[in-house]
Design a protein around this motif. Structure first.
Motif, PDB file in Angstrom:
ATOM      1  N   LYS A   1       3.067 -44.630 -10.974  1.00  0.00           N
ATOM      2  CA  LYS A   1       4.173 -44.884 -10.037  1.00  0.00           C
ATOM      3  C   LYS A   1       3.998 -44.030  -8.783  1.00  0.00           C
ATOM      4  O   LYS A   1       4.115 -44.530  -7.662  1.00  0.00           O
ATOM      5  CB  LYS A   1       5.511 -44.581 -10.708  1.00  0.00           C
ATOM      6  N   ALA A   2       3.719 -42.764  -8.970  1.00  0.00           N
ATOM      7  CA  ALA A   2       3.557 -41.868  -7.829  1.00  0.00           C
ATOM      8  C   ALA A   2       2.387 -42.288  -6.943  1.00  0.00           C
ATOM      9  O   ALA A   2       2.508 -42.308  -5.713  1.00  0.00           O
ATOM     10  CB  ALA A   2       3.364 -40.434  -8.316  1.00  0.00           C
ATOM     11  N   ALA A   3       1.268 -42.639  -7.562  1.00  0.00           N
ATOM     12  CA  ALA A   3       0.081 -43.043  -6.798  1.00  0.00           C
ATOM     13  C   ALA A   3       0.317 -44.351  -6.049  1.00  0.00           C
ATOM     14  O   ALA A   3      -0.234 -44.554  -4.962  1.00  0.00           O
ATOM     15  CB  ALA A   3      -1.120 -43.162  -7.725  1.00  0.00           C
ATOM     16  N   ALA A   4       1.131 -45.226  -6.608  1.00  0.00           N
ATOM     17  CA  ALA A   4       1.419 -46.499  -5.950  1.00  0.00           C
ATOM     18  C   ALA A   4       2.356 -46.318  -4.753  1.00  0.00           C
ATOM     19  O   ALA A   4       2.306 -47.100  -3.801  1.00  0.00           O
ATOM     20  CB  ALA A   4       2.044 -47.470  -6.948  1.00  0.00           C
ATOM     21  N   MET A   5       3.184 -45.271  -4.789  1.00  0.00           N
ATOM     22  CA  MET A   5       4.204 -45.101  -3.756  1.00  0.00           C
ATOM     23  C   MET A   5       3.816 -44.095  -2.670  1.00  0.00           C
ATOM     24  O   MET A   5       4.337 -44.172  -1.550  1.00  0.00           O
ATOM     25  CB  MET A   5       5.515 -44.664  -4.401  1.00  0.00           C
ATOM     26  N   MET A   6       2.964 -43.145  -2.995  1.00  0.00           N
ATOM     27  CA  MET A   6       2.608 -42.077  -2.061  1.00  0.00           C
ATOM     28  C   MET A   6       1.097 -41.876  -2.075  1.00  0.00           C
ATOM     29  O   MET A   6       0.425 -42.272  -3.022  1.00  0.00           O
ATOM     30  CB  MET A   6       3.273 -40.755  -2.493  1.00  0.00           C
ATOM     31  N   PRO A   7       0.558 -41.238  -1.029  1.00  0.00           N
ATOM     32  CA  PRO A   7      -0.876 -40.940  -1.048  1.00  0.00           C
ATOM     33  C   PRO A   7      -1.209 -39.909  -2.131  1.00  0.00           C
ATOM     34  O   PRO A   7      -0.345 -39.143  -2.557  1.00  0.00           O
ATOM     35  CB  PRO A   7      -1.137 -40.367   0.343  1.00  0.00           C
TER      36      PRO A   7
ATOM     37  N   ALA B   1     -14.458 -37.400  -7.094  1.00  0.00           N
ATOM     38  CA  ALA B   1     -15.337 -36.833  -6.074  1.00  0.00           C
ATOM     39  C   ALA B   1     -16.646 -36.304  -6.650  1.00  0.00           C
ATOM     40  O   ALA B   1     -17.631 -36.143  -5.937  1.00  0.00           O
ATOM     41  CB  ALA B   1     -14.620 -35.707  -5.328  1.00  0.00           C
ATOM     42  N   SER B   2     -16.671 -36.031  -7.966  1.00  0.00           N
ATOM     43  CA  SER B   2     -17.894 -35.451  -8.541  1.00  0.00           C
ATOM     44  C   SER B   2     -18.816 -36.497  -9.107  1.00  0.00           C
ATOM     45  O   SER B   2     -18.614 -37.625  -9.172  1.00  0.00           O
ATOM     46  CB  SER B   2     -17.535 -34.439  -9.608  1.00  0.00           C
TER      47      SER B   2
ATOM     48  N   ARG C   1      -6.360 -33.616 -10.325  1.00  0.00           N
ATOM     49  CA  ARG C   1      -7.523 -33.638 -11.232  1.00  0.00           C
ATOM     50  C   ARG C   1      -8.289 -34.956 -11.107  1.00  0.00           C
ATOM     51  O   ARG C   1      -9.530 -34.961 -11.148  1.00  0.00           O
ATOM     52  CB  ARG C   1      -7.081 -33.427 -12.677  1.00  0.00           C
ATOM     53  N   SER C   2      -7.565 -36.065 -10.944  1.00  0.00           N
ATOM     54  CA  SER C   2      -8.221 -37.363 -10.777  1.00  0.00           C
ATOM     55  C   SER C   2      -9.046 -37.406  -9.505  1.00  0.00           C
ATOM     56  O   SER C   2     -10.177 -37.899  -9.502  1.00  0.00           O
ATOM     57  CB  SER C   2      -7.178 -38.481 -10.767  1.00  0.00           C
ATOM     58  N   ARG C   3      -8.498 -36.877  -8.412  1.00  0.00           N
ATOM     59  CA  ARG C   3      -9.238 -36.838  -7.141  1.00  0.00           C
ATOM     60  C   ARG C   3     -10.523 -36.030  -7.314  1.00  0.00           C
ATOM     61  O   ARG C   3     -11.592 -36.441  -6.863  1.00  0.00           O
ATOM     62  CB  ARG C   3      -8.394 -36.231  -6.029  1.00  0.00           C
TER      63      ARG C   3
ATOM     64  N   ASN D   1      -4.452 -29.135  -4.084  1.00  0.00           N
ATOM     65  CA  ASN D   1      -3.519 -28.686  -5.122  1.00  0.00           C
ATOM     66  C   ASN D   1      -2.442 -27.725  -4.615  1.00  0.00           C
ATOM     67  O   ASN D   1      -1.741 -27.115  -5.399  1.00  0.00           O
ATOM     68  CB  ASN D   1      -4.292 -28.025  -6.261  1.00  0.00           C
ATOM     69  N   ARG D   2      -2.276 -27.616  -3.304  1.00  0.00           N
ATOM     70  CA  ARG D   2      -1.332 -26.656  -2.719  1.00  0.00           C
ATOM     71  C   ARG D   2       0.033 -27.307  -2.503  1.00  0.00           C
ATOM     72  O   ARG D   2       0.160 -28.252  -1.728  1.00  0.00           O
ATOM     73  CB  ARG D   2      -1.889 -26.129  -1.402  1.00  0.00           C
ATOM     74  N   ILE D   3       1.030 -26.778  -3.196  1.00  0.00           N
ATOM     75  CA  ILE D   3       2.333 -27.417  -3.261  1.00  0.00           C
ATOM     76  C   ILE D   3       3.382 -26.605  -2.496  1.00  0.00           C
ATOM     77  O   ILE D   3       3.401 -25.380  -2.556  1.00  0.00           O
ATOM     78  CB  ILE D   3       2.789 -27.540  -4.742  1.00  0.00           C
TER      79      ILE D   3
END
Length: 184
Positions: free
Chosen positions: A12-18, A183-184, A177-179, A23-25
């Motif tokens: 849901k989050a990935a579908a709605m936001m980039p 990338a690796s 973690r998915s990003r 990892n800096r919040i």
């Protein structure tokens, strides 16, 4: 993914936001207790860090807060809200964090209750458009009916909401973690 339900909340989050760039919040909370709880959660179970904010961001957060409060990230916004009003305090603190180059995503917990009066949430939708490269995640504390109304307003406009305050951080960790894995 620890729980199967986390898979759905992350989707849901990935579908709605980039996907967050890192990892800096930045975290805006109505309670120091929430901050302590989330800091423990993030330190023990995630790769997330709370950004060391710039002097400019620090200055802006201090401008909107009572002078006796030391404000940093995570932001305990309730003192500022008692002085300046809830909408102003949340909006201005979120803007300050979103402008900070050391912040990759912002999580806010809204406190919504009839006793506190109504809080217009249009500013969150506007911020999600203005800062379209940084995800904004919203969770709630307060009255269940007000929380449901806020969810019904925000989600159709592209802002994901989460009923439990730890969920946005779990989701951000999954996406970070998915990003890295991709990338690796």
């Amino acid at each position: 993914v620890e729980d199967f339900s986390d898979l759905f909340t992350a989707a849901k989050a990935a579908a709605m936001m980039p996907i967050p760039a890192g990892n800096r919040i930045g975290f805006v909370s109505p309670s120091g207790a929430f901050i302590v709880h989330i800091l423990d959660l993030c330190l023990q179970r995630t790769q997330l860090v709370f950004s060391k904010i710039s002097a400019q961001t620090q200055s802006r957060l201090e401008e909107i807060s009572p002078p006796f409060i030391k404000v940093t990230n995570p932001v305990d916004i309730f003192p500022a809200a008692t002085v300046n009003g809830m909408e102003f305090a949340w909006r201005e603190s979120m803007i300050a964090l979103l402008r900070d180059p050391s912040v990759d995503a912002v999580v806010t917990i809204l406190i919504l209750a009839d006793e506190l009066g109504p809080m217009k949430l249009d500013f969150i939708v506007e911020l999600s458009k203005q800062f379209s490269k940084k995800p904004i995640y919203v969770s709630f504390s307060g009255d269940e009916n007000n929380n449901a109304e806020a969810k019904a307003f925000l989600e159709p406009k592209g802002v994901p909401t989460f009923p439990r305050i730890g969920d946005p951080f779990k989701v951000l960790d999954i996406l970070v973690r998915s990003r890295l894995a991709l990338a690796s």
